[in-house]
Design an enzyme around this catalytic site. Structure first.
Site, PDB file in Angstrom:
ATOM      1  N   HIS A  60       5.575   7.423  16.563  1.00  0.00           N
ATOM      2  CA  HIS A  60       6.286   7.664  17.838  1.00  0.00           C
ATOM      3  C   HIS A  60       6.785   9.104  17.927  1.00  0.00           C
ATOM      4  CE1 HIS A  60       6.534   3.378  19.137  1.00  0.00           C
ATOM      5  NE2 HIS A  60       6.477   3.162  17.841  1.00  0.00           N
ATOM      6  N   ASN A  79       8.265  -2.037  22.580  1.00  0.00           N
ATOM      7  CA  ASN A  79       7.008  -1.393  22.961  1.00  0.00           C
ATOM      8  C   ASN A  79       6.588  -1.868  24.343  1.00  0.00           C
ATOM      9  OD1 ASN A  79       6.600   0.122  20.645  1.00  0.00           O
ATOM     10  ND2 ASN A  79       5.194  -1.324  19.690  1.00  0.00           N
TER      11      ASN A  79
HETATM   12 FE1  HDE Z   1       8.738   1.170  14.706  1.00  0.00          FE
HETATM   13  N1  HDE Z   1       9.304   2.780  13.620  1.00  0.00           N
HETATM   14  N2  HDE Z   1       8.177   0.243  13.009  1.00  0.00           N
HETATM   15  N3  HDE Z   1       7.986  -0.410  15.752  1.00  0.00           N
HETATM   16  N4  HDE Z   1       9.243   2.059  16.389  1.00  0.00           N
HETATM   17  C1  HDE Z   1       9.807   3.921  14.133  1.00  0.00           C
HETATM   18  O1  HDE Z   1      11.683   5.098  13.340  1.00  0.00           O
HETATM   19  C2  HDE Z   1       8.544   0.602  11.775  1.00  0.00           C
HETATM   20  C3  HDE Z   1       7.396  -1.517  15.251  1.00  0.00           C
HETATM   21  C4  HDE Z   1       9.222   1.530  17.639  1.00  0.00           C
HETATM   22  O2  HDE Z   1      11.835   6.619  20.406  1.00  0.00           O
HETATM   23  C5  HDE Z   1      10.329   4.842  13.074  1.00  0.00           C
HETATM   24  O3  HDE Z   1      12.943   6.700  14.346  1.00  0.00           O
HETATM   25  C6  HDE Z   1       8.116  -0.380  10.811  1.00  0.00           C
HETATM   26  C7  HDE Z   1       7.283  -2.540  16.240  1.00  0.00           C
HETATM   27  C8  HDE Z   1       9.638   2.510  18.601  1.00  0.00           C
HETATM   28  O4  HDE Z   1      12.752   7.218  18.521  1.00  0.00           O
HETATM   29  C9  HDE Z   1      10.149   4.039  11.776  1.00  0.00           C
HETATM   30  C10 HDE Z   1       7.441  -1.318  11.534  1.00  0.00           C
HETATM   31  C11 HDE Z   1       7.834  -1.988  17.361  1.00  0.00           C
HETATM   32  C12 HDE Z   1       9.933   3.653  17.867  1.00  0.00           C
HETATM   33  C13 HDE Z   1       9.505   2.775  12.287  1.00  0.00           C
HETATM   34  C14 HDE Z   1       7.500  -0.934  12.905  1.00  0.00           C
HETATM   35  C15 HDE Z   1       8.253  -0.658  17.047  1.00  0.00           C
HETATM   36  C16 HDE Z   1       9.684   3.332  16.494  1.00  0.00           C
HETATM   37  C17 HDE Z   1       9.733   6.209  13.064  1.00  0.00           C
HETATM   38  C18 HDE Z   1       6.730  -2.551  11.009  1.00  0.00           C
HETATM   39  C19 HDE Z   1       7.952  -2.643  18.749  1.00  0.00           C
HETATM   40  C20 HDE Z   1      10.367   4.992  18.398  1.00  0.00           C
HETATM   41  C21 HDE Z   1      10.747   7.142  13.679  1.00  0.00           C
HETATM   42  C22 HDE Z   1       7.573  -3.451  10.385  1.00  0.00           C
HETATM   43  C23 HDE Z   1       8.850  -3.745  18.777  1.00  0.00           C
HETATM   44  C24 HDE Z   1      11.839   5.070  18.631  1.00  0.00           C
HETATM   45  C25 HDE Z   1      11.914   6.344  13.839  1.00  0.00           C
HETATM   46  C26 HDE Z   1      12.174   6.413  19.239  1.00  0.00           C
HETATM   47  C27 HDE Z   1       9.899   4.225  15.439  1.00  0.00           C
HETATM   48  C28 HDE Z   1       9.206   1.772  11.464  1.00  0.00           C
HETATM   49  C29 HDE Z   1       6.864  -1.665  13.929  1.00  0.00           C
HETATM   50  C30 HDE Z   1       8.851   0.198  18.035  1.00  0.00           C
HETATM   51  C31 HDE Z   1       9.339   4.715  10.698  1.00  0.00           C
HETATM   52  C32 HDE Z   1       8.331  -0.316   9.338  1.00  0.00           C
HETATM   53  C33 HDE Z   1       6.710  -3.952  16.061  1.00  0.00           C
HETATM   54  C34 HDE Z   1       9.734   2.338  20.109  1.00  0.00           C
HETATM   55  O5  HDE Z   1      11.376   3.743  11.174  1.00  0.00           O
END
Ligand code: HDE
Length: 702
Positions: free
Chosen positions: A84, A157
């Site tokens: 992201h 999302n």
């Molecule tokens: Fe994320 N995801 N994600 N994700 N995600 C990040 O956090 C992660 C997942 C989502 O505008 C990170 O700040 C893992 C699903 C958004 O700043 C990180 C898993 C969904 C954003 C991270 C998922 C999301 C992130 C990277 C699997 C939808 C951006 C930078 C278990 C429900 C937020 C940060 C923004 C961002 C980890 C899966 C949505 C690395 C481990 C499912 C919208 O922490």
């Protein structure tokens, strides 16, 4: 000796000093003061030249202004988000429709009309920060609610399912999707071997693949897309009773996407297409809105539903559990500073407030670790919560202290608890405080094992349900997307393996993709972990086309004009568009504009190659015969109309555009998507445009 540069800098200095007169003593350059200073507040006399020993001599180390300036510049970048990375944020508020106190004690839902400030960041997932907005990808939809009881982050999302069922696979799916490690490309696309290799070996990703191969992955703008919390969460009321919930965001303007060929061209014409759209909408007062919807259900439903509600690769069709709209979110303020707000905002799924709680969805559980961890890496200090964009807007008091960049520091001796000081410092509150939901049904026990629940084993049924819920045109787009992406894989066995998986979704889909790839024989279907259910009812709510908007408001028309164009038609188009909240941009051979039929000069917004038709939702050609003949000689003008045709746009015209249509090869192709504005009113044209695209054409041209 005084050099010309010296003189210029003295002049500049004098001008600035002139502007600075009357300024406050302690103003800084950042805080609105007029005099340029160093970080220490020392006024700078010359910001044009480094300090030198002699006119052509070496720079000297004592130039503290130069050193401070370069030192700071060298440290401007912080690590981009590991996923992201590319995103765009805005401020607004959430307004609650009615009290939901029977189901949750969460503050934003306490009473009708309550407004909670929010900050929203939209993003692409796999792309790097400098990529284009219109890559085929999932979009992040992260909302920070600054409630009166602390910050609640709903980090969702624009698709309701995800690729994987267990957080331990997240690094794998992201590594596979992003650029390949040896060559560093492709960036901003999943159309490469590593991605398809991985997903073809992970049948649980099949449902998500249907979504990202659909038009949901190429939204027209953030304003026209849905959002989803994905996981099942819990709402908890004041009596401690829990209700399961899935969160939805519904765009007030309706859903809309672009078509793939258009997306590729937009990426070149305006890589910032989505962020510009959001900025323009907010700064012109067309504040985008979404309604928050809740799918509420209980344990009894969860037990009887055909899929596990803890499995993030599954949805609950809206036809089965309707979405109850409980409030609206309005984005009404752009950021003052992109870095301070959009870049430094730190969303954490663990940020919940009393009344909202987690479930055992294994993806959610993993996320709760990851987000906090990643913010430390990105922002460099556990005090990232002190940044204005991240700090709660309600009173807060912790006993944490120190660390890099501590900006909110308590006074006094109390930094531990219990203590016997008076005043004693902050104390816990068992009544008002956050209490984890715990009742009989939420008691988990069992041997420690690494396993996937049996109830997560059906990977194909809902993928099929998604496919059969689409219109014929939408299905065509999905087939084309699979074909495009798989055709970019060098290894043929990856294509074959993917097709073997698709056979478990839908035979027609698999056959059409195979045909598109020039594959004569279909491989044997992959043996499914669980026999798919073939007769799930279609869910019309899954289709974008079946849930179109009720008006064309918020969209943009590109009017290609030439000298001698009919001024009256142009005026009528503009007046009607304004009435219907549709933006009009004029595109002309030069940005200086044209002389329309009544002799008036009309300035243009874009010259033709700066305003290709891919940037507009519908187009109009207003041309005199001479004007159209001149346009006919320009490839960019021919592209303007032939792209509009190929992307199934409604094409209005008046005057004599025939030479241009002829040169673009469209004369014999003019269908009902072409509308004469000499014969029909602009109002009629806009009513037709409410269908967004003239989709019957799509089936003719594929
Ligand atoms: Fe994320 N995801 N994600 N994700 N995600 C990040 O956090 C992660 C997942 C989502 O505008 C990170 O700040 C893992 C699903 C958004 O700043 C990180 C898993 C969904 C954003 C991270 C998922 C999301 C992130 C990277 C699997 C939808 C951006 C930078 C278990 C429900 C937020 C940060 C923004 C961002 C980890 C899966 C949505 C690395 C481990 C499912 C919208 O922490």
């Amino acid at each position: 000796m005084t050099t010309p540069d010296d003189r210029r800098s003295v002049q500049l200095g004098e001008q600035r000093a002139e502007r600075g007169r009357g300024g406050e003593t302690h103003q800084t350059a950042v805080g609105g003061g007029q005099r340029l200073t160093t970080q220490q507040g020392v006024v700078v006399s010359d910001d044009q030249n480094t300090l030198r020993a002699g006119e052509r001599g070496p720079s000297v180390l004592e130039d503290f202004h130069f050193r401070e300036k370069i030192f700071h510049f060298d440290h401007e970048r912080i690590p981009e988000r590991v996923v992201h990375a590319r995103g765009y944020g805005a401020h607004g508020y959430f307004e609650n429709y009615e009290p939901l106190t029977d189901i949750t004690r969460a503050d934003p839902f306490g009473e009708a009309g309550r407004r909670t400030p929010v900050f929203v960041r939209f993003s692409t997932v796999a792309e790097n920060k400098g990529s284009t907005d219109l890559a085929r990808d999932v979009r992040g939809f992260a909302v920070k609610f600054y409630t009166r009881e602390g910050n609640w982050d709903l980090v969702g999302n624009n698709m309701p399912v995800f690729f994987i069922q267990d957080a331990i696979k997240f690094p794998d799916v992201i590594h596979a999707a992003k650029q390949e490690p040896d060559r560093g490309f492709p960036q901003a696309q999943t159309a490469h071997d590593n991605f398809w290799d991985f997903v073809s070996l992970m049948p649980e990703s099949t449902h998500m693949l249907m979504w990202i191969m659909s038009d949901r992955a190429i939204p027209r703008s953030f304003r026209f897309m849905e959002g989803f919390g994905v996981h099942t969460f819990r709402l908890v009321n004041a009596d401690g009773r829990s209700t399961f919930v899935k969160f939805h965001w519904k765009p007030k303007l309706g859903m809309q996407s672009v078509v793939w060929n258009e997306a590729m061209k937009i990426s070149g014409a305006d890589p910032d297409f989505h962020r510009r759209d959001l900025w323009d909408a907010i700064t012109t007062g067309s504040f985008p809105e979404w309604e928050l919807g809740l799918q509420l259900f209980d344990e009894e439903f969860a037990d009887r539903f055909g899929f596990d509600v803890l499995d993030p690769t599954k949805i609950i069709p809206e036809e089965e559990v309707p979405v109850r709209r409980v409030g609206r979110m309005v984005l009404n303020r752009v950021v003052d500073n992109f870095f301070a707000e959009t870049e430094q905002v730190a969303f954490c799924t663990q940020n919940v407030i009393p009344g909202i709680d987690f479930t055992n969805d294994p993806l959610l559980q993993g996320r709760n670790f990851s987000y906090l961890d990643t913010q430390l890496k990105r922002l460099g200090s556990p005090n990232f919560t002190h940044l204005p964009i991240n700090a709660p807007k309600c009173p807060f008091a912790t006993l944490q202290q120190d660390g890099h960049m501590a900006m909110i520091n308590p006074a006094g001796r109390v930094n531990y608890e219990p203590n016997s000081w008076d005043p004693p410092g902050p104390r816990e509150d068992p009544q008002a405080g956050f209490r984890t939901f715990a009742d009989g049904q939420a008691t988990e026990a069992g041997p420690k094992r690494r396993l996937r629940p049996e109830s997560f084993a059906d990977h194909y049924s809902q993928a099929r349900q998604f496919f059969i819920s689409q219109t014929e045109v939408e299905q065509r787009h999905i087939i084309d997307a699979f074909t495009f992406e798989l055709s970019k894989c060098d290894r043929t066995e990856i294509r074959t393996r993917m097709l073997a998986g698709l056979r478990n979704v839908d035979e027609d889909l698999a056959r059409a993709v195979a045909q598109g790839l020039g594959l004569r024989e279909l491989p044997e279907p992959l043996p499914p972990a669980m026999e798919p259910v073939r007769d799930l009812a279609p869910s019309p709510k899954l289709s974008i086309a079946k849930n179109g908007p009720s008006s064309f408001a918020g969209r943009k028309i590109g009017v290609l004009v030439t000298d001698g164009a009919d001024a009256a038609v142009l005026d009528r188009v503009r007046a009607e568009a304004e009435q219907q909240q549709v933006t009009v941009e004029l595109i002309a051979p030069t940005v200086g504009g044209v002389e329309v039929g009544n002799g008036n000069r009309v300035p243009a917004d874009q010259k033709i190659d700066g305003g290709p038709s891919v940037l507009y939702d519908a187009v109009i050609v207003l041309a005199s015969k001479d004007g159209a003949s001149q346009l006919a000689t320009k490839p960019t003008a021919r592209d303007f109309v032939s792209d509009a045709y190929a992307h199934c746009k409604f094409i209005g015209y008046a005057g004599d555009p025939a030479p241009l249509f002829e040169a673009a090869g469209l004369s014999s192709l003019m269908d009902e998507g072409f509308i004469s504005l000499d014969e029909r009113s602009p109002a009629e044209f806009l009513t037709r445009c409410t269908q967004l695209r003239f989709w019957p054409r799509q089936l003719v041209i594929t």
